[in-house]
Write an enzyme that holds these catalytic residues in place. Structure first.
Site, PDB file in Angstrom:
ATOM      1  N   HIS A  83      22.704  40.618  -9.251  1.00  0.00           N
ATOM      2  CA  HIS A  83      22.414  39.784  -8.074  1.00  0.00           C
ATOM      3  C   HIS A  83      21.275  38.845  -8.417  1.00  0.00           C
ATOM      4  O   HIS A  83      20.302  39.257  -9.058  1.00  0.00           O
ATOM      5  CB  HIS A  83      22.000  40.641  -6.876  1.00  0.00           C
ATOM      6  CG  HIS A  83      23.049  41.626  -6.491  1.00  0.00           C
ATOM      7  ND1 HIS A  83      24.154  41.276  -5.767  1.00  0.00           N
ATOM      8  CD2 HIS A  83      23.180  42.936  -6.777  1.00  0.00           C
ATOM      9  CE1 HIS A  83      24.924  42.343  -5.614  1.00  0.00           C
ATOM     10  NE2 HIS A  83      24.368  43.368  -6.222  1.00  0.00           N
ATOM     11  N   ARG A 114      15.464  42.341   0.980  1.00  0.00           N
ATOM     12  CA  ARG A 114      16.072  41.494   2.015  1.00  0.00           C
ATOM     13  C   ARG A 114      16.540  42.364   3.195  1.00  0.00           C
ATOM     14  O   ARG A 114      16.073  43.483   3.374  1.00  0.00           O
ATOM     15  CB  ARG A 114      17.203  40.678   1.384  1.00  0.00           C
ATOM     16  CG  ARG A 114      16.682  39.758   0.254  1.00  0.00           C
ATOM     17  CD  ARG A 114      17.777  38.907  -0.333  1.00  0.00           C
ATOM     18  NE  ARG A 114      18.337  38.006   0.681  1.00  0.00           N
ATOM     19  CZ  ARG A 114      19.495  37.351   0.519  1.00  0.00           C
ATOM     20  NH1 ARG A 114      20.183  37.487  -0.611  1.00  0.00           N
ATOM     21  NH2 ARG A 114      19.948  36.559   1.473  1.00  0.00           N
ATOM     22  N   TYR A 126      18.412  31.601  -3.825  1.00  0.00           N
ATOM     23  CA  TYR A 126      19.324  31.754  -4.963  1.00  0.00           C
ATOM     24  C   TYR A 126      19.014  30.829  -6.152  1.00  0.00           C
ATOM     25  O   TYR A 126      19.685  30.911  -7.173  1.00  0.00           O
ATOM     26  CB  TYR A 126      20.767  31.536  -4.491  1.00  0.00           C
ATOM     27  CG  TYR A 126      21.201  32.565  -3.467  1.00  0.00           C
ATOM     28  CD1 TYR A 126      21.256  33.923  -3.810  1.00  0.00           C
ATOM     29  CD2 TYR A 126      21.511  32.212  -2.155  1.00  0.00           C
ATOM     30  CE1 TYR A 126      21.629  34.875  -2.873  1.00  0.00           C
ATOM     31  CE2 TYR A 126      21.885  33.168  -1.210  1.00  0.00           C
ATOM     32  CZ  TYR A 126      21.938  34.494  -1.579  1.00  0.00           C
ATOM     33  OH  TYR A 126      22.294  35.453  -0.660  1.00  0.00           O
ATOM     34  N   PRO A 161      32.163  35.738  -3.231  1.00  0.00           N
ATOM     35  CA  PRO A 161      32.199  34.644  -2.266  1.00  0.00           C
ATOM     36  C   PRO A 161      30.888  33.884  -2.118  1.00  0.00           C
ATOM     37  O   PRO A 161      29.804  34.470  -2.174  1.00  0.00           O
ATOM     38  CB  PRO A 161      32.562  35.341  -0.952  1.00  0.00           C
ATOM     39  CG  PRO A 161      32.234  36.771  -1.153  1.00  0.00           C
ATOM     40  CD  PRO A 161      32.446  37.038  -2.617  1.00  0.00           C
ATOM     41  N   ASN A 219      28.873  39.871 -10.059  1.00  0.00           N
ATOM     42  CA  ASN A 219      28.043  39.609  -8.886  1.00  0.00           C
ATOM     43  C   ASN A 219      29.023  39.561  -7.713  1.00  0.00           C
ATOM     44  O   ASN A 219      29.653  38.530  -7.471  1.00  0.00           O
ATOM     45  CB  ASN A 219      27.276  38.293  -9.010  1.00  0.00           C
ATOM     46  CG  ASN A 219      26.386  38.059  -7.799  1.00  0.00           C
ATOM     47  OD1 ASN A 219      26.523  38.741  -6.771  1.00  0.00           O
ATOM     48  ND2 ASN A 219      25.473  37.112  -7.907  1.00  0.00           N
TER      49      ASN A 219
HETATM   50  C1  DQA Z   1      23.912  38.085  -3.871  1.00  0.00           C
HETATM   51  C2  DQA Z   1      23.250  38.948  -2.782  1.00  0.00           C
HETATM   52  C3  DQA Z   1      24.240  39.262  -1.673  1.00  0.00           C
HETATM   53  O1  DQA Z   1      23.610  40.050  -0.671  1.00  0.00           O
HETATM   54  C4  DQA Z   1      24.722  37.992  -1.028  1.00  0.00           C
HETATM   55  O2  DQA Z   1      25.709  38.277  -0.052  1.00  0.00           O
HETATM   56  C5  DQA Z   1      25.225  37.000  -2.008  1.00  0.00           C
HETATM   57  C6  DQA Z   1      24.536  36.846  -3.294  1.00  0.00           C
HETATM   58  C7  DQA Z   1      22.897  37.647  -4.928  1.00  0.00           C
HETATM   59  O3  DQA Z   1      23.325  37.203  -6.001  1.00  0.00           O
HETATM   60  O4  DQA Z   1      21.681  37.679  -4.692  1.00  0.00           O
HETATM   61  O5  DQA Z   1      26.139  36.229  -1.716  1.00  0.00           O
HETATM   62  O6  DQA Z   1      24.899  38.869  -4.523  1.00  0.00           O
END
Ligand code: DQA
Length: 149
Positions: A101, A108, A24, A11, A75
């Site tokens: 990720h 985090r 990101y 998501p 992911n």
């Molecule tokens: C994520 C890290 C997750 O904690 C977050 O909820 C995401 C993206 C990442 O790619 O860094 O939606 O998976």
């Protein structure tokens, strides 16, 4: 082992490019898909690349990957931290899986430190941005080769 790889994205990853770029990065999911397609082609792998905001879609696709004897890069986004269903699907399918990720989830919030997917993954790559997907493809290519030797 087949040389087909499913790359599944959870998501909010459809919002990459505009979603918190300081965390990101600025690439869109379409950019990452293209990067993965190019990398897979160079490794002689066939790639299926998908994204959904719905947990059940991801479960269905993991089952589809298992039926096709494909390997998996996932992911799981926020479902990483909540989804017993994803862990069960990967485990039941016996699919070679690498968890990716973009951000370093361990640097985090504490709720991101737990992953339900990591216990059923071969390995985990996090914090390296979109490059993580390419590294996962390299790792799976090596893993599948070892499986065939
Ligand atoms: C994520 C890290 C997750 O904690 C977050 O909820 C995401 C993206 C990442 O790619 O860094 O939606 O998976």
């Amino acid at each position: 082992m087949s040389k087909e790889i499913f790359v599944l994205n959870g998501p909010n990853l459809n919002k990459l490019g505009t979603r918190e770029p300081e965390i990101y990065g600025s690439l869109t999911l379409a950019d990452i898909e293209k990067q993965c397609m190019d990398k897979a082609a160079s490794l002689g792998l066939t790639l299926t690349f998908r994204q959904s905001n719905h947990e059940g879609d991801l479960v269905d696709w993991i089952q589809e990957a298992a039926e096709k004897k494909a390997a998996l890069i996932i992911n799981p986004a926020a479902y990483t931290h909540t989804s017993v269903a994803l862990q069960d699907a990967i485990k039941a399918g016996g699919i070679p899986t690498i968890e990716v990720h973009l951000s370093n989830i361990h640097a985090r919030e504490s709720f991101r430190h737990k992953s339900f997917v990591s216990p059923v993954a071969i390995g985990v790559i996090c914090g390296l941005g979109a490059q993580g997907y390419n590294l996962a493809l390299d790792a799976l290519a090596t893993h599948l080769k070892q499986d065939n030797d």
